[in-house]
Structure formats: C-alpha cells, structure tokens
Design a protein around this motif. Structure first.
Motif, PDB file in Angstrom:
ATOM      1  N   VAL A 188      11.157   9.460   4.225  1.00 38.78           N
ATOM      2  CA  VAL A 188      11.247   8.199   4.964  1.00 38.78           C
ATOM      3  C   VAL A 188       9.849   7.864   5.469  1.00 38.78           C
ATOM      4  O   VAL A 188       9.191   8.701   6.109  1.00 38.78           O
ATOM      5  N   HIS A 189       9.403   6.654   5.156  1.00 35.80           N
ATOM      6  CA  HIS A 189       8.047   6.257   5.561  1.00 35.80           C
ATOM      7  C   HIS A 189       8.027   4.775   5.911  1.00 35.80           C
ATOM      8  O   HIS A 189       8.597   3.944   5.207  1.00 35.80           O
ATOM      9  N   ASP A 190       7.356   4.443   7.012  1.00 34.12           N
ATOM     10  CA  ASP A 190       7.265   3.051   7.451  1.00 34.12           C
ATOM     11  C   ASP A 190       6.431   2.228   6.482  1.00 34.12           C
ATOM     12  O   ASP A 190       5.343   2.655   6.057  1.00 34.12           O
ATOM     13  N   GLY A 191       6.894   1.017   6.196  1.00 32.68           N
ATOM     14  CA  GLY A 191       6.170   0.136   5.292  1.00 32.68           C
ATOM     15  C   GLY A 191       4.883  -0.411   5.855  1.00 32.68           C
ATOM     16  O   GLY A 191       4.091  -0.999   5.123  1.00 32.68           O
ATOM     17  N   VAL A 192       4.641  -0.222   7.164  1.00 28.63           N
ATOM     18  CA  VAL A 192       3.412  -0.735   7.777  1.00 28.63           C
ATOM     19  C   VAL A 192       2.457   0.406   8.133  1.00 28.63           C
ATOM     20  O   VAL A 192       1.614   0.273   9.024  1.00 28.63           O
ATOM     21  N   ARG A 193       2.588   1.512   7.429  1.00 28.69           N
ATOM     22  CA  ARG A 193       1.619   2.618   7.523  1.00 28.69           C
ATOM     23  C   ARG A 193       0.966   2.758   6.153  1.00 28.69           C
ATOM     24  O   ARG A 193       1.521   3.403   5.255  1.00 28.69           O
ATOM     25  N   PRO A 194      -0.207   2.156   5.957  1.00 24.78           N
ATOM     26  CA  PRO A 194      -0.782   2.065   4.607  1.00 24.78           C
ATOM     27  C   PRO A 194      -1.449   3.335   4.092  1.00 24.78           C
ATOM     28  O   PRO A 194      -1.649   3.472   2.894  1.00 24.78           O
ATOM     29  N   TYR A 204       0.836  -1.203   0.000  1.00 26.56           N
ATOM     30  CA  TYR A 204       0.000   0.000   0.000  1.00 26.56           C
ATOM     31  C   TYR A 204       0.874   1.256   0.000  1.00 26.56           C
ATOM     32  O   TYR A 204       0.624   2.204  -0.753  1.00 26.56           O
ATOM     33  N   ALA A 205       1.900   1.267   0.854  1.00 27.67           N
ATOM     34  CA  ALA A 205       2.802   2.419   0.888  1.00 27.67           C
ATOM     35  C   ALA A 205       3.607   2.523  -0.404  1.00 27.67           C
ATOM     36  O   ALA A 205       3.774   3.615  -0.963  1.00 27.67           O
ATOM     37  N   THR A 246      -8.788  -2.259  11.882  1.00 25.69           N
ATOM     38  CA  THR A 246      -8.933  -0.845  11.554  1.00 25.69           C
ATOM     39  C   THR A 246      -8.420  -0.569  10.154  1.00 25.69           C
ATOM     40  O   THR A 246      -9.023   0.188   9.383  1.00 25.69           O
ATOM     41  N   ALA A 247      -7.290  -1.197   9.815  1.00 22.27           N
ATOM     42  CA  ALA A 247      -6.701  -0.982   8.492  1.00 22.27           C
ATOM     43  C   ALA A 247      -7.645  -1.446   7.392  1.00 22.27           C
ATOM     44  O   ALA A 247      -7.807  -0.761   6.374  1.00 22.27           O
ATOM     45  N   VAL A 248      -8.251  -2.610   7.565  1.00 23.99           N
ATOM     46  CA  VAL A 248      -9.182  -3.130   6.555  1.00 23.99           C
ATOM     47  C   VAL A 248     -10.322  -2.147   6.328  1.00 23.99           C
ATOM     48  O   VAL A 248     -10.675  -1.825   5.188  1.00 23.99           O
ATOM     49  N   SER A 249     -10.901  -1.658   7.424  1.00 26.11           N
ATOM     50  CA  SER A 249     -12.024  -0.729   7.315  1.00 26.11           C
ATOM     51  C   SER A 249     -11.610   0.571   6.629  1.00 26.11           C
ATOM     52  O   SER A 249     -12.297   1.061   5.725  1.00 26.11           O
ATOM     53  N   CYS A 250     -10.460   1.123   7.030  1.00 25.37           N
ATOM     54  CA  CYS A 250     -10.010   2.399   6.461  1.00 25.37           C
ATOM     55  C   CYS A 250      -9.647   2.269   4.986  1.00 25.37           C
ATOM     56  O   CYS A 250      -9.993   3.130   4.171  1.00 25.37           O
TER      57      CYS A 250
END
Length: 392
Positions: free
Chosen positions: A110-116, A38-39, A228-232
């Motif tokens: 720089v961005h975390d790979g687990v922040r979609p 996603y990122a 939460t991620a699925v919903s967002c």
C-alpha cells in the motif's frame, strides 16, 4: 530479488483539502508529469509486481492521462473507483485484486499516490519482511515533539520522541492478512481510520516489522511541498556526463560537487569515442557538460556526442569554453557570441535539450564556475537555454 508475486494498492482519490485549490494534488504536474504517475511508474517497473490497483476519483480522467502520456505498463494497471475515506478506498483496491485471482500473489503493498520517491531497496526489504512476519512498514524518526492535549487545548503530556516514530508508506502485508483485517473492520474504523498497520495489529494480532526508510519518504501535503518535490525528482532523474580533453582542477571539482546532487556522474577525459554508444548498450545521459579548449564547431559537436544523449528526458548541454587559453573570443563580438549560443539551442531542440554556453576568461574562478553549473543543472532546462555567460 523478490521470488513471489506482489500486488500494489495506490490510493489516489483524495480531494487534498490541506493542499488547497480546485485541482486535487495528485493531478498537479511536476516536471510535466502528473504527481500520481511517479508512484505508478515506479511500481510498474518492478518485474515482480503483477498488478496495481490504482484507486482514483475519476476513472475516465485517469485513463485519458495514461493514454496521453504513453504509459508503457498499462497492462499492469487496474483503475478502481475511490470511495469516501482512505480505508474504504484501500479496501476497494484490495477487492479488485482479489477478483483478479492473480497466481502467486503473496504480498500486497500500500503506497500513497502523492509520495513520488520510492527507493527500490526499501520496497524489497518491506516485501521480504511482510512475507516472513505478515506485515511491514516504513518509518522515520520524529522531527517535532508530539504533545497530548485536552479537549480545551491545554497540555496533558509530552511524548518521548526516542520511543516513537512517524509511520510512512510504502507498507507491505501478506495479501491474506490485509484482506482479512479489512473484512473485520468496524464502520467507525472505515470512516475515520488511516493506519493499515494498526488494522492488522488489532484484528489479526500481527505486529508489523518496522524498517527505517530514507528521509525522502515524505508526502506532498501542502503546496510548498511541490517545490521540494521538483528539486528531488530532478536530482534522481539527472544523469550527467562531463567531457574534457584534459584533466583540470575545475573538472575534478565539478565531479566531486555533483556526486551528491544527481543520480549519476560520469567523467570522460580525452578523445570521446562516440561509436561505442550506437549499440544502445552504454549508459546515456540527459545532461552533458563539455569543457572546450577551442571554439565550437557545432556540426561536429552534435555528431561527436549526440549518441550519449537520452532524448526522452529533458536536460542541458553546457559548453564551457576556456578563453584564457585560446584567442578565438578576441575575434568575436559579444553580440555574435550570444547569437551563436541561441543558434546552438535551436539545433539541440530536436534532442529535447537546452543549451548554455559559458566563456571563461579568468582561469582562476573554479568554484564560481562549479556553482554556476550546478545552479543550471538544478533549474528547469528551459529557463536558461540559449543563454551565454561570461567569467571575467
């Protein structure tokens, strides 16, 4: 719009100890897609992003995922082997970007790979601020009060939330500033540090411009965060078109309720001219809601609005039939109505769409109808496809 080249470093090589389980969280699939993609997808879609250093634990595995998913911006990706800590992995990504000698590369993100979830406007703000000030970071207000404790776990002090913020990503830096800061890092910082903004402050004397971001900048840390991620993600990917032959209170109410819950809502009242969609210049939708004042002719309905559908995204076709105004349902058994719904679901499979049919016998249940439709839209499209609902 950004007028200079931007590089991106996405650290996605962590083991996810707090997440638990044998699979690192970056590989967990959300709506059929690995989390880290996603990122990567988002940054790769920006034309001013020249290259993405994707730092991973297993290059062969990630390369296979990119190939299998048909990732469309593969030329922008440079896979980099991750190291033992976050700072060491980010440094490895920066070093790869340096080797590429990309023309006009002024800023690195720089961005975390687990922040979609990555708002475009925020990334642009951060890049512009970094270009002017040297560094910029996204922040959010603190939710909980932060306490300072002693070594034996007794309270020492309570921090004032009004003077502190939570550091998030993305963060942006002048490329030369961040690379120089990492060159001056101590081994202890590389082994135990996590904050890039602090590095440029300590080693380069640059105070980062802090920009308050939206509330969806959170990081997936625990398994419960996946829900939460699925919903967002479903919300931001849901483009809905409501089609009705006439204006009704239910149609208006549905549109008003959906505006804050999906990315796009379009309402079409009257006869649909589907020919305008065949040139692919018009907006397409992954979810379509049709209000019928008559029974459904399946073949005609497919021809009427198939051109509106975005067949690359999963979604629903929801048929709402106002049986309070027609006599069609009186001549059909409940069994035949259910069978009709399942037949339509089979027809729509080739369009990657689920189908739900709602028969409204009582015309005075608008809010209940709206609540049901919203529940269907927010759910996995495969959960209810082929189902028939009745409002008496």
């Amino acid at each position: 719009m950004i007028s200079f080249g931007v590089g991106v470093v996405i650290p996605a090589a962590g083991s996810g100890e707090r997440f638990g389980g044998s699979t690192p969280k970056q590989y967990y699939k959300i709506l059929g897609k690995p989390l880290f993609l996603y990122a990567v997808d988002r940054f790769a879609s920006f034309p001013w992003v020249k290259k993405i250093a994707l730092v991973v634990d297993n290059i062969d595995k990630v390369n296979a995922i990119l190939q299998e998913t048909g990732f469309s911006h593969i030329q922008k990706i440079k896979l980099v082997k991750g190291e033992s800590t976050r700072h060491r992995s980010i440094r490895a990504g920066l070093q790869e970007l340096e080797k590429l000698s990309i023309e006009d590369l002024k800023v690195v993100v720089v961005h975390d790979g687990v922040r979609p979830l990555i708002p475009t406007s925020l990334v642009i703000q951060l890049c512009d601020a970094a270009n002017v000030h040297g560094a910029a970071g996204a922040v959010r207000p603190l939710i909980s009060t932060v306490l300072s404790t002693s070594a034996d776990q007794f309270l020492d002090a309570s921090l004032d939330r009004s003077t502190h913020v939570a550091s998030e990503t993305p963060q942006a830096f002048q490329f030369s500033v961040l690379t120089s800061a990492y060159c001056k890092c101590t081994q202890d910082e590389l082994d135990h540090g996590t904050e890039c903004l602090q590095l440029v402050l300590r080693h380069m004397g640059i105070r980062a411009k802090l920009i308050t971001g939206p509330e969806d900048l959170w990081k997936i840390t625990l398994k419960k965060d996946l829900y939460t991620a699925v919903s967002c993600i479903r919300e931001i990917n849901n483009d809905v078109c409501i089609i009705s032959s006439e204006e009704t209170s239910a149609v208006k109410m549905l549109e008003e309720n959906l505006i804050s819950k999906v990315a796009v809502v379009k309402r079409v009242v009257g006869v649909l001219d589907s020919s305008q969609y065949h040139d692919n210049k018009q907006k397409t939708f992954n979810t379509v809601i049709l209000f019928h004042m008559h029974e459904i002719n399946q073949d005609e309905q497919l021809l009427d609005f198939a051109a509106l559908l975005n067949t690359e995204k999963q979604g629903l076709i929801i048929h709402i039939i106002d049986n309070a105004k027609i006599d069609g349902m009186q001549s059909m058994s409940v069994y035949n109505l259910h069978r009709s719904g399942r037949t339509m679901a089979h027809h729509y499979e080739k369009l990657h769409k689920g189908v739900v049919v709602i028969h409204c016998v009582n015309a005075n249940e608008d809010q209940q109808l709206v609540d049901l439709v919203i529940t269907l839209i927010q759910a996995d499209p495969t959960t209810f496809t082929g189902q028939t609902f009745f409002f008496f």
